[in-house]
Design a protein around this motif. Sequence first.
Motif, PDB file in Angstrom:
ATOM      1  N   GLY A 249     -12.913   1.070   6.566  1.00 49.18           N
ATOM      2  CA  GLY A 249     -11.550   1.560   6.518  1.00 49.18           C
ATOM      3  C   GLY A 249     -10.587   0.487   6.968  1.00 49.18           C
ATOM      4  N   VAL A 250      -9.383   0.900   7.313  1.00 48.78           N
ATOM      5  CA  VAL A 250      -8.373  -0.012   7.834  1.00 48.78           C
ATOM      6  C   VAL A 250      -8.762  -0.370   9.278  1.00 48.78           C
ATOM      7  CG1 VAL A 250      -5.950  -0.289   8.415  1.00 48.78           C
ATOM      8  CG2 VAL A 250      -6.608   1.012   6.370  1.00 48.78           C
TER       9      VAL A 250
ATOM     10  N   PRO B 161      -6.419  -4.310   5.814  1.00 43.31           N
ATOM     11  CA  PRO B 161      -6.388  -3.083   5.002  1.00 43.31           C
ATOM     12  C   PRO B 161      -7.713  -2.863   4.287  1.00 43.31           C
ATOM     13  CG  PRO B 161      -5.350  -4.874   3.816  1.00 43.31           C
ATOM     14  CD  PRO B 161      -5.713  -5.416   5.175  1.00 43.31           C
ATOM     15  N   ILE B 162      -7.824  -1.738   3.653  1.00 40.37           N
ATOM     16  CA  ILE B 162      -8.997  -1.455   2.829  1.00 40.37           C
ATOM     17  C   ILE B 162      -9.003  -2.438   1.657  1.00 40.37           C
ATOM     18  CG2 ILE B 162     -10.033   0.249   1.263  1.00 40.37           C
ATOM     19  CD1 ILE B 162      -8.974   2.415   3.162  1.00 40.37           C
TER      20      ILE B 162
ATOM     21  N   ALA C  96      -0.917  -2.028  -1.240  1.00 34.35           N
ATOM     22  CA  ALA C  96       0.214  -1.638  -0.396  1.00 34.35           C
ATOM     23  C   ALA C  96      -0.226  -1.538   1.056  1.00 34.35           C
ATOM     24  CB  ALA C  96       0.786  -0.300  -0.860  1.00 34.35           C
ATOM     25  N   LEU C  97       0.660  -1.992   1.953  1.00 30.68           N
ATOM     26  CA  LEU C  97       0.357  -1.983   3.383  1.00 30.68           C
ATOM     27  C   LEU C  97       1.609  -1.575   4.133  1.00 30.68           C
ATOM     28  CD1 LEU C  97      -1.752  -4.553   5.325  1.00 30.68           C
ATOM     29  CD2 LEU C  97       0.499  -3.892   6.202  1.00 30.68           C
TER      30      LEU C  97
ATOM     31  N   ALA D  82      -1.281   1.163   7.861  1.00 31.40           N
ATOM     32  CA  ALA D  82      -1.891   1.988   6.815  1.00 31.40           C
ATOM     33  C   ALA D  82      -1.904   1.196   5.523  1.00 31.40           C
ATOM     34  CB  ALA D  82      -1.121   3.297   6.630  1.00 31.40           C
ATOM     35  N   SER D  83      -2.820   1.535   4.651  1.00 29.81           N
ATOM     36  CA  SER D  83      -2.825   0.916   3.326  1.00 29.81           C
ATOM     37  C   SER D  83      -3.018   1.980   2.262  1.00 29.81           C
ATOM     38  CB  SER D  83      -3.917  -0.157   3.211  1.00 29.81           C
ATOM     39  OG  SER D  83      -5.221   0.416   3.195  1.00 29.81           O
ATOM     40  N   SER D  84      -2.555   1.669   1.069  1.00 28.55           N
ATOM     41  CA  SER D  84      -2.778   2.567  -0.069  1.00 28.55           C
ATOM     42  C   SER D  84      -3.068   1.720  -1.292  1.00 28.55           C
ATOM     43  CB  SER D  84      -1.582   3.497  -0.301  1.00 28.55           C
ATOM     44  OG  SER D  84      -0.435   2.775  -0.685  1.00 28.55           O
ATOM     45  N   LEU D  85      -3.608   2.354  -2.304  1.00 23.01           N
ATOM     46  CA  LEU D  85      -4.168   1.618  -3.426  1.00 23.01           C
ATOM     47  C   LEU D  85      -3.119   0.824  -4.199  1.00 23.01           C
ATOM     48  CD1 LEU D  85      -6.739   1.019  -4.990  1.00 23.01           C
ATOM     49  CD2 LEU D  85      -6.291   3.032  -6.409  1.00 23.01           C
TER      50      LEU D  85
END
Lengths: 111, 115
Positions: B3-4, B25-26, B31-32, B93-96
Amino acid sequence: GENVEQHPSTLSVQEGDSAVIKCTYSDSASNYFPWYKQELGKGPQLIIDIRSNVGEKKDQRIAVTLNKTAKHFSLHITETQPEDSAVYFCAASKWRQNFVFGPGTRLSVLP
Amino acid sequence: GAGVSQSPSNKVTEKGKDVELRCDPISGHTALYWYRQSLGQGLEFLIYFQGNSAPDKSGLPSDRFSAERTGGSVSTLTIQRTQQEDSAVYLCASSLVGGSQETQYFGPGTRLLVL
């Protein structure tokens, strides 16, 4: 800009009872509403989300309802268990806008 | 899949010192996000990266705060001349893909205490 309010700030329920947390938002253009659970010493984790094209979404013991007209949405947890004890955050966003989080609700499930 | 991750997990510093907080991040997430969480408070947005660029820095509270991201992966949040009011948990946090409305995956946070 968007403003998200959340109530109550603390909530205690007996194990097996239901818990309801309510949030209101100010920007009628917001269309995505996630709920995050944060356990002690950990980062928040998504538990359920809802988009503005539906009024309710359910995942096992957790459900979220959305009233776009009134600009509020609620988290419902049924048959609460001690492991549900945590801080819960709601958030609102619209396309290409970052999340605006509510201040959080500390839920305690008493055995 | 990891994970992060964030480091350090805890940081105690003296007022006036600079600190660097790191976020991994992942893998594959473009995106972070950086947030600040004061004791008993909600999450305060600081900055958002799409790749290595930061289209939204609106949440940085002062010019003592800066962040960078290299190689589309690791990010560093730097706080210069720390003040006691900087004491908080700093969450990454991160996102795809980014652009909002995606699940954000959070790290465990760095707890910063400024004495």
